[in-house]
Design a protein around this motif. Structure first.
Motif, mmCIF file in Angstrom:
data_model
loop_
_atom_site.group_PDB
_atom_site.id
_atom_site.type_symbol
_atom_site.label_atom_id
_atom_site.label_comp_id
_atom_site.label_asym_id
_atom_site.label_seq_id
_atom_site.Cartn_x
_atom_site.Cartn_y
_atom_site.Cartn_z
ATOM 1 N N GLN A 169 -22.792 -7.552 38.436
ATOM 2 C CA GLN A 169 -22.649 -8.742 39.283
ATOM 3 C C GLN A 169 -21.373 -9.505 38.968
ATOM 4 O O GLN A 169 -20.865 -9.453 37.851
ATOM 5 N N GLY A 170 -20.874 -10.209 39.990
ATOM 6 C CA GLY A 170 -19.726 -11.077 39.793
ATOM 7 C C GLY A 170 -18.406 -10.364 39.591
ATOM 8 O O GLY A 170 -17.559 -10.825 38.837
ATOM 9 N N ASN A 171 -18.237 -9.202 40.231
ATOM 10 C CA ASN A 171 -16.959 -8.495 40.219
ATOM 11 C C ASN A 171 -16.392 -8.509 41.642
ATOM 12 O O ASN A 171 -16.799 -9.348 42.447
ATOM 13 N N VAL A 172 -15.487 -7.608 41.952
ATOM 14 C CA VAL A 172 -14.941 -7.526 43.310
ATOM 15 C C VAL A 172 -15.104 -6.100 43.855
ATOM 16 O O VAL A 172 -14.235 -5.567 44.532
ATOM 17 N N LEU A 173 -16.241 -5.499 43.550
ATOM 18 C CA LEU A 173 -16.510 -4.125 43.968
ATOM 19 C C LEU A 173 -16.765 -4.052 45.472
ATOM 20 O O LEU A 173 -17.429 -4.920 46.039
ATOM 21 N N THR A 174 -16.254 -2.992 46.082
ATOM 22 C CA THR A 174 -16.517 -2.756 47.501
ATOM 23 C C THR A 174 -17.320 -1.472 47.704
ATOM 24 O O THR A 174 -17.898 -1.256 48.764
ATOM 25 N N LYS A 175 -17.329 -0.606 46.684
ATOM 26 C CA LYS A 175 -18.103 0.632 46.792
ATOM 27 C C LYS A 175 -18.417 1.173 45.399
ATOM 28 O O LYS A 175 -17.843 0.734 44.408
ATOM 29 N N ASN A 231 -27.683 -4.331 39.433
ATOM 30 C CA ASN A 231 -27.344 -5.662 39.911
ATOM 31 C C ASN A 231 -25.913 -5.646 40.431
ATOM 32 O O ASN A 231 -24.972 -5.494 39.660
ATOM 33 N N LEU A 232 -25.777 -5.783 41.736
ATOM 34 C CA LEU A 232 -24.466 -5.769 42.394
ATOM 35 C C LEU A 232 -24.219 -7.095 43.120
ATOM 36 O O LEU A 232 -23.420 -7.165 44.046
ATOM 37 N N ALA A 233 -24.923 -8.138 42.694
ATOM 38 C CA ALA A 233 -24.802 -9.444 43.349
ATOM 39 C C ALA A 233 -23.380 -9.990 43.215
ATOM 40 O O ALA A 233 -22.684 -9.717 42.241
ATOM 41 N N ASN A 234 -22.992 -10.770 44.209
ATOM 42 C CA ASN A 234 -21.705 -11.479 44.186
ATOM 43 C C ASN A 234 -20.510 -10.559 43.953
ATOM 44 O O ASN A 234 -19.702 -10.781 43.061
ATOM 45 N N ASN A 235 -20.450 -9.504 44.755
ATOM 46 C CA ASN A 235 -19.305 -8.612 44.783
ATOM 47 C C ASN A 235 -18.697 -8.676 46.171
ATOM 48 O O ASN A 235 -18.853 -9.684 46.863
ATOM 49 N N SER A 236 -18.015 -7.615 46.592
ATOM 50 C CA SER A 236 -17.336 -7.612 47.892
ATOM 51 C C SER A 236 -17.803 -6.457 48.778
ATOM 52 O O SER A 236 -17.046 -5.939 49.592
ATOM 53 N N GLY A 273 -25.367 -12.065 47.933
ATOM 54 C CA GLY A 273 -24.023 -12.635 47.949
ATOM 55 C C GLY A 273 -22.909 -11.639 48.215
ATOM 56 O O GLY A 273 -21.842 -11.745 47.638
ATOM 57 N N ASN A 274 -23.177 -10.642 49.069
ATOM 58 C CA ASN A 274 -22.139 -9.723 49.507
ATOM 59 C C ASN A 274 -21.899 -9.953 51.000
ATOM 60 O O ASN A 274 -22.271 -11.009 51.525
ATOM 61 N N SER A 275 -21.304 -9.000 51.680
ATOM 62 C CA SER A 275 -20.996 -9.161 53.114
ATOM 63 C C SER A 275 -21.605 -8.034 53.933
ATOM 64 O O SER A 275 -20.997 -7.526 54.874
ATOM 65 N N ILE A 276 -22.811 -7.639 53.574
ATOM 66 C CA ILE A 276 -23.462 -6.482 54.196
ATOM 67 C C ILE A 276 -24.248 -6.919 55.428
ATOM 68 O O ILE A 276 -25.048 -7.852 55.360
ATOM 69 N N SER A 277 -24.008 -6.242 56.555
ATOM 70 C CA SER A 277 -24.737 -6.609 57.778
ATOM 71 C C SER A 277 -25.839 -5.605 58.114
ATOM 72 O O SER A 277 -26.826 -5.947 58.746
ATOM 73 N N LEU A 329 -38.909 2.104 44.529
ATOM 74 C CA LEU A 329 -38.362 0.787 44.865
ATOM 75 C C LEU A 329 -39.460 -0.271 44.975
ATOM 76 O O LEU A 329 -40.437 -0.094 45.699
ATOM 77 N N LYS A 330 -39.286 -1.364 44.195
ATOM 78 C CA LYS A 330 -40.250 -2.458 44.199
ATOM 79 C C LYS A 330 -39.641 -3.760 44.699
ATOM 80 O O LYS A 330 -40.347 -4.663 45.123
ATOM 81 N N TRP A 331 -38.293 -3.882 44.596
ATOM 82 C CA TRP A 331 -37.651 -5.176 44.818
ATOM 83 C C TRP A 331 -36.240 -4.977 45.340
ATOM 84 O O TRP A 331 -35.477 -4.217 44.777
ATOM 85 N N LEU A 332 -35.916 -5.680 46.422
ATOM 86 C CA LEU A 332 -34.582 -5.623 47.020
ATOM 87 C C LEU A 332 -34.153 -7.048 47.336
ATOM 88 O O LEU A 332 -34.865 -7.766 48.033
ATOM 89 N N ASN A 333 -33.003 -7.462 46.808
ATOM 90 C CA ASN A 333 -32.483 -8.795 47.085
ATOM 91 C C ASN A 333 -31.252 -8.671 47.976
ATOM 92 O O ASN A 333 -30.219 -8.167 47.556
ATOM 93 N N MET A 334 -31.395 -9.159 49.205
ATOM 94 C CA MET A 334 -30.291 -9.137 50.172
ATOM 95 C C MET A 334 -29.926 -10.555 50.615
ATOM 96 O O MET A 334 -29.318 -10.744 51.670
ATOM 97 N N LYS A 335 -30.298 -11.556 49.825
ATOM 98 C CA LYS A 335 -29.977 -12.948 50.174
ATOM 99 C C LYS A 335 -28.473 -13.126 50.335
ATOM 100 O O LYS A 335 -27.693 -12.442 49.680
ATOM 101 N N SER A 336 -28.118 -14.095 51.178
ATOM 102 C CA SER A 336 -26.706 -14.456 51.386
ATOM 103 C C SER A 336 -25.845 -13.261 51.796
ATOM 104 O O SER A 336 -24.731 -13.080 51.315
ATOM 105 N N ASN A 337 -26.395 -12.428 52.665
ATOM 106 C CA ASN A 337 -25.651 -11.358 53.326
ATOM 107 C C ASN A 337 -25.828 -11.580 54.827
ATOM 108 O O ASN A 337 -26.881 -12.045 55.259
ATOM 109 N N PRO A 338 -24.816 -11.264 55.625
ATOM 110 C CA PRO A 338 -24.924 -11.486 57.082
ATOM 111 C C PRO A 338 -25.696 -10.355 57.770
ATOM 112 O O PRO A 338 -25.165 -9.675 58.653
#
Length: 185
Positions: free
Chosen positions: A89-95, A110-115, A136-140, A153-162
């Motif tokens: 989390q908190g890097n600038v990863l795109t892939k 945890n890939l939160a707050n990346n790109s 906190g990414n830009s995934i639509s 899979l038990k848990w998926l967090n997609m908050k703050s994504n468009p």
């Protein structure tokens, strides 16, 4: 070899020393985790693989949170084959590299707050993955059908994504795992 006085600034030297200290502690104390968070890393240091060669099979948790990483080497996944948790989390990863799909023991990423603008599809190939945090990414769009077929899979967090409305409604119809997302009002 001549040096032009271009010695790295003190912050960089301190960052390198900090990384070296943490790696040595992992080796010397036989830890099962490696914490390189907040080390100003722009990539996973290649030297780490050599230093940790004797203990790579013991490493279960790697934390690379809050760095400046634009990418993750496939070598991370091919070297640390026993990894259970990866915090990026908190890097600038795109892939992520395709080799992430070959992880046989990974349970949490945890890939939160990346790109990320595209869901890292290879994650759906990891049979053991229980938790995915992409807040906190830009995934639509996300591969909903593939996610529903993930056995652990038990848990998926997609908050703050468009997320588009089709994706949102498809996710809302799921009861196979917990989903966190920001609902459009």
């Amino acid at each position: 070899m001549a040096v032009n006085g271009n010695s790295p600034n003190r912050n960089m030297a301190e960052a390198v020393a900090n990384v070296a200290r943490r790696i040595n502690a992992t080796v010397e104390e036989g830890k099962d985790s490696l914490d390189l968070s907040r080390c100003k890393l722009i990539s996973f240091p290649d030297g780490v693989f050599k230093v940790l060669r004797s203990v790579t099979g013991n490493i279960r948790v790697i934390t690379l949170a809050d760095n400046e990483m634009k990418s993750v080497s496939s070598k991370v996944f091919s070297t640390f084959t026993e990894l259970r948790e990866l915090d990026l989390q908190g890097n600038v990863l795109t892939k992520l590299p395709d080799s992430v799909g070959e992880m046989e023991h990974l349970t949490s990423i945890n890939l939160a707050n990346n790109s990320f603008s595209i869901f890292p599809d290879k994650l759906t190939e990891i049979a053991t993955l229980e938790r995915i945090n992409l807040e906190g990414n830009s995934i639509s769009e996300i591969p909903v059908d593939k996610l529903f077929n993930m056995p652990a899979l038990k848990w998926l967090n997609m908050k703050s994504n468009p997320l588009d409305s089709n994706t949102q409604s498809a996710l809302q119809s799921s009861n196979s795992f917990d989903i966190l997302m920001t609902r459009e009002s």
